[in-house]
Write a protein that holds these residues in place. Sequence first.
Motif, PDB file in Angstrom:
ATOM      1  N   VAL A 173      -2.017   0.308  -0.911  1.00 20.44           N
ATOM      2  CA  VAL A 173      -2.176   1.634  -1.513  1.00 20.44           C
ATOM      3  C   VAL A 173      -1.415   2.640  -0.659  1.00 20.44           C
ATOM      4  O   VAL A 173      -1.701   2.792   0.529  1.00 20.44           O
ATOM      5  CB  VAL A 173      -3.658   2.039  -1.624  1.00 20.44           C
ATOM      6  CG1 VAL A 173      -3.785   3.472  -2.145  1.00 20.44           C
ATOM      7  CG2 VAL A 173      -4.410   1.079  -2.535  1.00 20.44           C
ATOM      8  N   VAL A 174      -0.464   3.314  -1.269  1.00 20.94           N
ATOM      9  CA  VAL A 174       0.340   4.324  -0.583  1.00 20.94           C
ATOM     10  C   VAL A 174      -0.009   5.686  -1.173  1.00 20.94           C
ATOM     11  O   VAL A 174       0.105   5.892  -2.388  1.00 20.94           O
ATOM     12  CB  VAL A 174       1.847   4.048  -0.743  1.00 20.94           C
ATOM     13  CG1 VAL A 174       2.659   5.167  -0.100  1.00 20.94           C
ATOM     14  CG2 VAL A 174       2.200   2.696  -0.133  1.00 20.94           C
ATOM     15  N   ALA A 175      -0.454   6.589  -0.317  1.00 17.99           N
ATOM     16  CA  ALA A 175      -0.802   7.945  -0.753  1.00 17.99           C
ATOM     17  C   ALA A 175       0.217   8.929  -0.197  1.00 17.99           C
ATOM     18  O   ALA A 175       0.632   8.816   0.959  1.00 17.99           O
ATOM     19  CB  ALA A 175      -2.209   8.311  -0.280  1.00 17.99           C
ATOM     20  N   VAL A 176       0.614   9.881  -1.015  1.00 22.57           N
ATOM     21  CA  VAL A 176       1.563  10.915  -0.590  1.00 22.57           C
ATOM     22  C   VAL A 176       0.946  12.280  -0.886  1.00 22.57           C
ATOM     23  O   VAL A 176       0.489  12.537  -2.008  1.00 22.57           O
ATOM     24  CB  VAL A 176       2.916  10.771  -1.300  1.00 22.57           C
ATOM     25  CG1 VAL A 176       3.881  11.853  -0.829  1.00 22.57           C
ATOM     26  CG2 VAL A 176       3.511   9.395  -1.037  1.00 22.57           C
ATOM     27  N   VAL A 179      -1.223   6.840  -4.866  1.00 22.74           N
ATOM     28  CA  VAL A 179      -2.179   7.936  -4.983  1.00 22.74           C
ATOM     29  C   VAL A 179      -1.429   9.218  -4.629  1.00 22.74           C
ATOM     30  O   VAL A 179      -0.879   9.334  -3.540  1.00 22.74           O
ATOM     31  CB  VAL A 179      -3.396   7.744  -4.055  1.00 22.74           C
ATOM     32  CG1 VAL A 179      -4.307   8.962  -4.115  1.00 22.74           C
ATOM     33  CG2 VAL A 179      -4.161   6.486  -4.441  1.00 22.74           C
ATOM     34  N   LEU A 180      -1.398  10.159  -5.552  1.00 22.53           N
ATOM     35  CA  LEU A 180      -0.585  11.364  -5.427  1.00 22.53           C
ATOM     36  C   LEU A 180      -1.474  12.594  -5.319  1.00 22.53           C
ATOM     37  O   LEU A 180      -2.380  12.789  -6.130  1.00 22.53           O
ATOM     38  CB  LEU A 180       0.315  11.510  -6.659  1.00 22.53           C
ATOM     39  CG  LEU A 180       1.200  10.294  -6.956  1.00 22.53           C
ATOM     40  CD1 LEU A 180       1.672  10.330  -8.393  1.00 22.53           C
ATOM     41  CD2 LEU A 180       2.372  10.266  -6.017  1.00 22.53           C
ATOM     42  N   VAL A 188      -0.587   6.908   4.404  1.00 19.37           N
ATOM     43  CA  VAL A 188      -0.475   8.276   3.892  1.00 19.37           C
ATOM     44  C   VAL A 188       0.823   8.862   4.420  1.00 19.37           C
ATOM     45  O   VAL A 188       1.112   8.777   5.620  1.00 19.37           O
ATOM     46  CB  VAL A 188      -1.662   9.154   4.319  1.00 19.37           C
ATOM     47  CG1 VAL A 188      -1.388  10.619   3.972  1.00 19.37           C
ATOM     48  CG2 VAL A 188      -2.947   8.696   3.646  1.00 19.37           C
ATOM     49  N   VAL A 189       1.601   9.452   3.519  1.00 19.39           N
ATOM     50  CA  VAL A 189       2.835  10.135   3.894  1.00 19.39           C
ATOM     51  C   VAL A 189       2.691  11.610   3.519  1.00 19.39           C
ATOM     52  O   VAL A 189       2.627  11.934   2.333  1.00 19.39           O
ATOM     53  CB  VAL A 189       4.062   9.545   3.181  1.00 19.39           C
ATOM     54  CG1 VAL A 189       5.331  10.274   3.608  1.00 19.39           C
ATOM     55  CG2 VAL A 189       4.184   8.053   3.461  1.00 19.39           C
ATOM     56  N   GLU A 199      13.645   8.460  -2.308  1.00 22.62           N
ATOM     57  CA  GLU A 199      12.901   8.214  -1.075  1.00 22.62           C
ATOM     58  C   GLU A 199      11.462   8.652  -1.248  1.00 22.62           C
ATOM     59  O   GLU A 199      11.173   9.581  -2.015  1.00 22.62           O
ATOM     60  CB  GLU A 199      13.542   8.974   0.087  1.00 22.62           C
ATOM     61  CG  GLU A 199      13.454  10.485  -0.098  1.00 22.62           C
ATOM     62  CD  GLU A 199      14.442  11.259   0.738  1.00 22.62           C
ATOM     63  OE1 GLU A 199      15.458  10.680   1.167  1.00 22.62           O
ATOM     64  OE2 GLU A 199      14.191  12.458   0.943  1.00 22.62           O
ATOM     65  N   ILE A 200      10.579   8.008  -0.536  1.00 21.38           N
ATOM     66  CA  ILE A 200       9.192   8.455  -0.538  1.00 21.38           C
ATOM     67  C   ILE A 200       8.985   9.530   0.518  1.00 21.38           C
ATOM     68  O   ILE A 200       7.988  10.240   0.527  1.00 21.38           O
ATOM     69  CB  ILE A 200       8.238   7.273  -0.317  1.00 21.38           C
ATOM     70  CG1 ILE A 200       6.840   7.629  -0.826  1.00 21.38           C
ATOM     71  CG2 ILE A 200       8.207   6.838   1.148  1.00 21.38           C
ATOM     72  CD1 ILE A 200       5.939   6.432  -0.985  1.00 21.38           C
ATOM     73  N   GLY A 201       9.946   9.684   1.397  1.00 22.42           N
ATOM     74  CA  GLY A 201       9.908  10.678   2.453  1.00 22.42           C
ATOM     75  C   GLY A 201      10.992  10.358   3.464  1.00 22.42           C
ATOM     76  O   GLY A 201      11.678   9.329   3.363  1.00 22.42           O
ATOM     77  N   VAL A 202      11.156  11.254   4.421  1.00 23.88           N
ATOM     78  CA  VAL A 202      12.094  11.031   5.519  1.00 23.88           C
ATOM     79  C   VAL A 202      11.282  10.969   6.800  1.00 23.88           C
ATOM     80  O   VAL A 202      10.782  11.982   7.282  1.00 23.88           O
ATOM     81  CB  VAL A 202      13.150  12.147   5.606  1.00 23.88           C
ATOM     82  CG1 VAL A 202      14.093  11.890   6.771  1.00 23.88           C
ATOM     83  CG2 VAL A 202      13.937  12.243   4.307  1.00 23.88           C
TER      84      VAL A 202
END
Length: 416
Positions: A115-118, A142-143, A199-200, A381-384
């Motif tokens: 599970v990846v939450a941003v 999860v947003l 979490v990102v 990208e999901i983030g840097v």
Amino acid sequence: MTVTDLCRGAAAAARQLRLTPTEVKDRVLEQFAAAIDGQRERLKAANALDVEAAREAGTSDTLIDRLTLTDKRISGMAGAIRTIVGLPDPVGAVTGGRTRPNGLLIEQVREPLGVVAVVYEARPNVTADVAALCLKSGNAAVLRGSSIARHSNAAIAAVIGRVLADQDEVPAEAVQLIADTSHDSVLELLHARDFVDLVVPRGGPGLINLVRDNAKVPTVIDGDGNCHTYVDASADPAMATSIVVNAKTSRPSVCNAMETLLVHRDLAETWLPGALDELSALGVEIRGDERTRQAWPKAVEALDADWSTEYLDLILAVRVVDGLDQALDHIDRYGTGNADGIVAGDIAVARRFARSVDSGSVFVNTSTRYSDGGEFGYGVEIGVSTQKLHARGPMGLESLTCVKNVVWGEGQVRVL
């Protein structure tokens, strides 16, 4: 449903997603892209509500630019999803292996994180980007967007949710949007260690500090972009001007825009005035050190705080340095590890810069504006990441996986 309930549902979906075939994931992603293309008027109408409210609240032009969805940006969202469809699926890829003297075959195999939450601010396109990246890499998403983009995020999530509801190959809980934009919802997410694997945070210093101080789940920090460009004495003048103008002015509101220009002293009287004239003509406010102001008297005096500021605006800090060592010292002191570049004709200088700068992305004779998952061929990208574990720089599909050891034997048992 509470945030914890949403995370629990995502965790259940993640267990199914890790086994979902590539062709199924790609088929659903194609449906995501088609639905976004087909619902652009609905998305623009929802976004207009957010933009109007932001203007009435006196929100900066920089933030409104990040918030706004145009036809071009909606097409970009759909196009990015289709690009992800065309990328190799990292799940199940064998990254290495060896056979031990006892006959055991040990393989390193990529698998989803889970599970990846941003948690993100302003940019509604992140809703679609993260959903697509997570699905392709076998993760549940999860947003949690910000209140400024509430209507836009909800509209995009609803389009994606309808696609998931209309098929039965991917669980509907694979993409979850937290509607609650309160401080407490972030804290609850950061404490959901039984269900969330990463979490990102994508936002300003306040959000980053909140995550650092409160997270009980693993995090990857998408940090500030105080990006530098150093123009060496050996640089081609025309190339240097083109690069620094692009790095500062092509889109100043993003984290890969140049915020500080470092210039070799040999160029202070020859190249620098013309370059600053061009930047100034494009609306850039120049804040310079003493040597910069001597070369270009129209510059405002740079204060110490200017060297560490991510302006996200048409403002540029400029310093004349004695050479590569002083430029590296400056970046080491004030840089944020995001993206830094050099313009140099001397390959030895360029190589030393590339090896010495402690940044996730280093650019030689090109603009820092290329620090982007799409430009790197990751789709989006999901983030840097500005940290070093477990990912660094623009994070694409592989950054949303980990490697596990799979050991194949033929009945071997350990004696000692």
